[in-house]
Scaffold this motif. Structure first.
Motif, PDB file in Angstrom:
ATOM      1  N   PRO A  28       0.819  -1.218   0.000  1.00  0.00           N
ATOM      2  CA  PRO A  28       0.000   0.000   0.000  1.00  0.00           C
ATOM      3  C   PRO A  28       0.851   1.265   0.000  1.00  0.00           C
ATOM      4  O   PRO A  28       1.978   1.275   0.489  1.00  0.00           O
ATOM      5  N   LEU A  29       0.262   2.340  -0.536  1.00  0.00           N
ATOM      6  CA  LEU A  29       0.938   3.629  -0.569  1.00  0.00           C
ATOM      7  C   LEU A  29       0.737   4.418   0.716  1.00  0.00           C
ATOM      8  O   LEU A  29       1.585   5.188   1.107  1.00  0.00           O
ATOM      9  N   GLY A  30      -0.434   4.277   1.347  1.00  0.00           N
ATOM     10  CA  GLY A  30      -0.758   5.039   2.556  1.00  0.00           C
ATOM     11  C   GLY A  30      -2.114   5.691   2.443  1.00  0.00           C
ATOM     12  O   GLY A  30      -3.129   5.020   2.429  1.00  0.00           O
ATOM     13  N   VAL A  31      -2.129   7.017   2.315  1.00  0.00           N
ATOM     14  CA  VAL A  31      -3.392   7.765   2.208  1.00  0.00           C
ATOM     15  C   VAL A  31      -3.538   8.286   0.777  1.00  0.00           C
ATOM     16  O   VAL A  31      -2.649   8.956   0.259  1.00  0.00           O
ATOM     17  N   VAL A  32      -4.676   7.949   0.172  1.00  0.00           N
ATOM     18  CA  VAL A  32      -4.976   8.368  -1.197  1.00  0.00           C
ATOM     19  C   VAL A  32      -6.031   9.469  -1.149  1.00  0.00           C
ATOM     20  O   VAL A  32      -7.081   9.305  -0.524  1.00  0.00           O
ATOM     21  N   LEU A  33      -5.738  10.575  -1.806  1.00  0.00           N
ATOM     22  CA  LEU A  33      -6.709  11.657  -1.963  1.00  0.00           C
ATOM     23  C   LEU A  33      -7.422  11.422  -3.288  1.00  0.00           C
ATOM     24  O   LEU A  33      -6.788  11.383  -4.337  1.00  0.00           O
ATOM     25  N   ALA A  34      -8.747  11.231  -3.235  1.00  0.00           N
ATOM     26  CA  ALA A  34      -9.547  10.956  -4.428  1.00  0.00           C
ATOM     27  C   ALA A  34     -10.377  12.190  -4.778  1.00  0.00           C
ATOM     28  O   ALA A  34     -11.157  12.668  -3.948  1.00  0.00           O
ATOM     29  N   ILE A  35     -10.191  12.689  -6.005  1.00  0.00           N
ATOM     30  CA  ILE A  35     -10.905  13.884  -6.452  1.00  0.00           C
ATOM     31  C   ILE A  35     -11.601  13.573  -7.779  1.00  0.00           C
ATOM     32  O   ILE A  35     -10.980  13.638  -8.846  1.00  0.00           O
ATOM     33  N   PRO A  36     -12.892  13.213  -7.719  1.00  0.00           N
ATOM     34  CA  PRO A  36     -13.635  12.920  -8.945  1.00  0.00           C
ATOM     35  C   PRO A  36     -14.281  14.181  -9.526  1.00  0.00           C
ATOM     36  O   PRO A  36     -14.415  15.187  -8.836  1.00  0.00           O
ATOM     37  N   PRO A  37     -14.713  14.125 -10.794  1.00  0.00           N
ATOM     38  CA  PRO A  37     -15.378  15.268 -11.418  1.00  0.00           C
ATOM     39  C   PRO A  37     -16.880  15.290 -11.111  1.00  0.00           C
ATOM     40  O   PRO A  37     -17.418  14.346 -10.557  1.00  0.00           O
ATOM     41  N   PHE A  38     -17.532  16.368 -11.529  1.00  0.00           N
ATOM     42  CA  PHE A  38     -18.952  16.554 -11.223  1.00  0.00           C
ATOM     43  C   PHE A  38     -19.867  15.705 -12.096  1.00  0.00           C
ATOM     44  O   PHE A  38     -20.980  15.398 -11.689  1.00  0.00           O
ATOM     45  N   ASN A  39     -19.438  15.314 -13.294  1.00  0.00           N
ATOM     46  CA  ASN A  39     -20.374  14.665 -14.209  1.00  0.00           C
ATOM     47  C   ASN A  39     -20.699  13.215 -13.833  1.00  0.00           C
ATOM     48  O   ASN A  39     -21.766  12.723 -14.185  1.00  0.00           O
TER      49      ASN A  39
END
Length: 188
Positions: A99-110
C-alpha cells in the motif's frame, strides 16, 4: 492522523476480508440507489434513469475491484538476481505490491459517484486509506456514498470525506504532507 492510523491496521487485514468489506459496501450502495440517485438528479441535473444506472454501475465496479484486487494482489513474482547489473545468479528476489498510505480521491462533477468509486475501491482493496474530496456539485451524493462504506463496517478513519470548493480547500488537500497519492479526474 486518523487516516494514517486506520490505514496501518487496514493494510494488515487479510486480502479476502478487505474484498468482503468492499462487497458489503457495493450491496449497500445498490440498496440505497434511490436516495443517492435523487441527490444526483437534484445536484447535477442528471436524468433519473441515468442517475440510477450510475449508482448501480458503481456498486458493480466496487465488486469488480474487490475481485480483481484479490486476483492481482495475491500474486508475487520471483526474479533472479542476475537481472540487475553487477549481480550474479545466486539470489532470488520476491516482488509484491504494498500500500501507498493515504490516497486523496478527487472525482469530477459529471459522474460524482461512479468516478469516485473508481478511485476509492482500488485504493481500499490495496490496503490504503482514502480521503474523498467530492465535486462541489455532487457532494451530497458523495456523502451518501461514503456512508455506505461506513455502514459496511470499514474501520473508523479509513474513509473520510472533505467537502468544499476546490478553489478554497484544493491546495490544502493536495499539498498536505499526510497524502501519499492523488487520484484526480478533471480539468482547469
Amino acid at each position: 492522523e486518523s487516516a494514517k492510523a486506520a490505514q496501518k491496521i487496514w493494510a494488515k487485514m487479510p486480502l479476502w476480508k478487505r474484498a468482503d468489506a468492499l462487497h458489503k459496501a457495493a450491496a449497500l450502495l445498490k440498496e440505497n440507489k434511490i436516495p443517492i440517485s435523487e441527490c444526483l438528479v437534484k445536484e447535477i441535473a442528471k436524468p433519473k434513469k441515468d442517475s440510477v444506472i450510475e449508482v448501480v454501475r458503481s456498486g458493480d465496479l466496487i465488486s469488480y475491484c474487490a475481485e480483481e484486487g484479490v486476483r492481482i494482489l495475491s500474486e508475487g513474482r520471483f526474479l533472479v538476481s542476475d537481472s540487475f547489473p553487477g549481480n550474479e545468479r545466486n539470489k532470488l528476489c520476491l516482488v509484491s505490491k504494498i500500500p501507498l498510505g493515504v490516497v486523496l480521491a478527487i472525482p469530477p462533477f459529471n459522474y460524482p459517484v461512479n468516478l469516485a468509486v473508481s478511485k476509492i475501491s482500488p485504493a481500499l482493496i490495496s490496503g490504503n486509506a482514502v480521503v474523498l474530496k467530492p465535486p462541489t456539485q455532487g457532494a451530497v451524493a458523495g456523502l451518501h456514498m461514503i456512508h455506505c462504506f461506513h455502514m459496511a463496517g470499514f474501520p473508523k478513519g479509513l474513509i473520510s470525506c472533505v467537502t468544499g470548493r476546490g478553489a478554497e480547500i484544493g491546495d490544502f488537500l493536495t499539498l498536505h504532507p499526510g497524502v501519499n497519492c492523488i487520484s484526480f479526474t478533471g480539468g482547469d
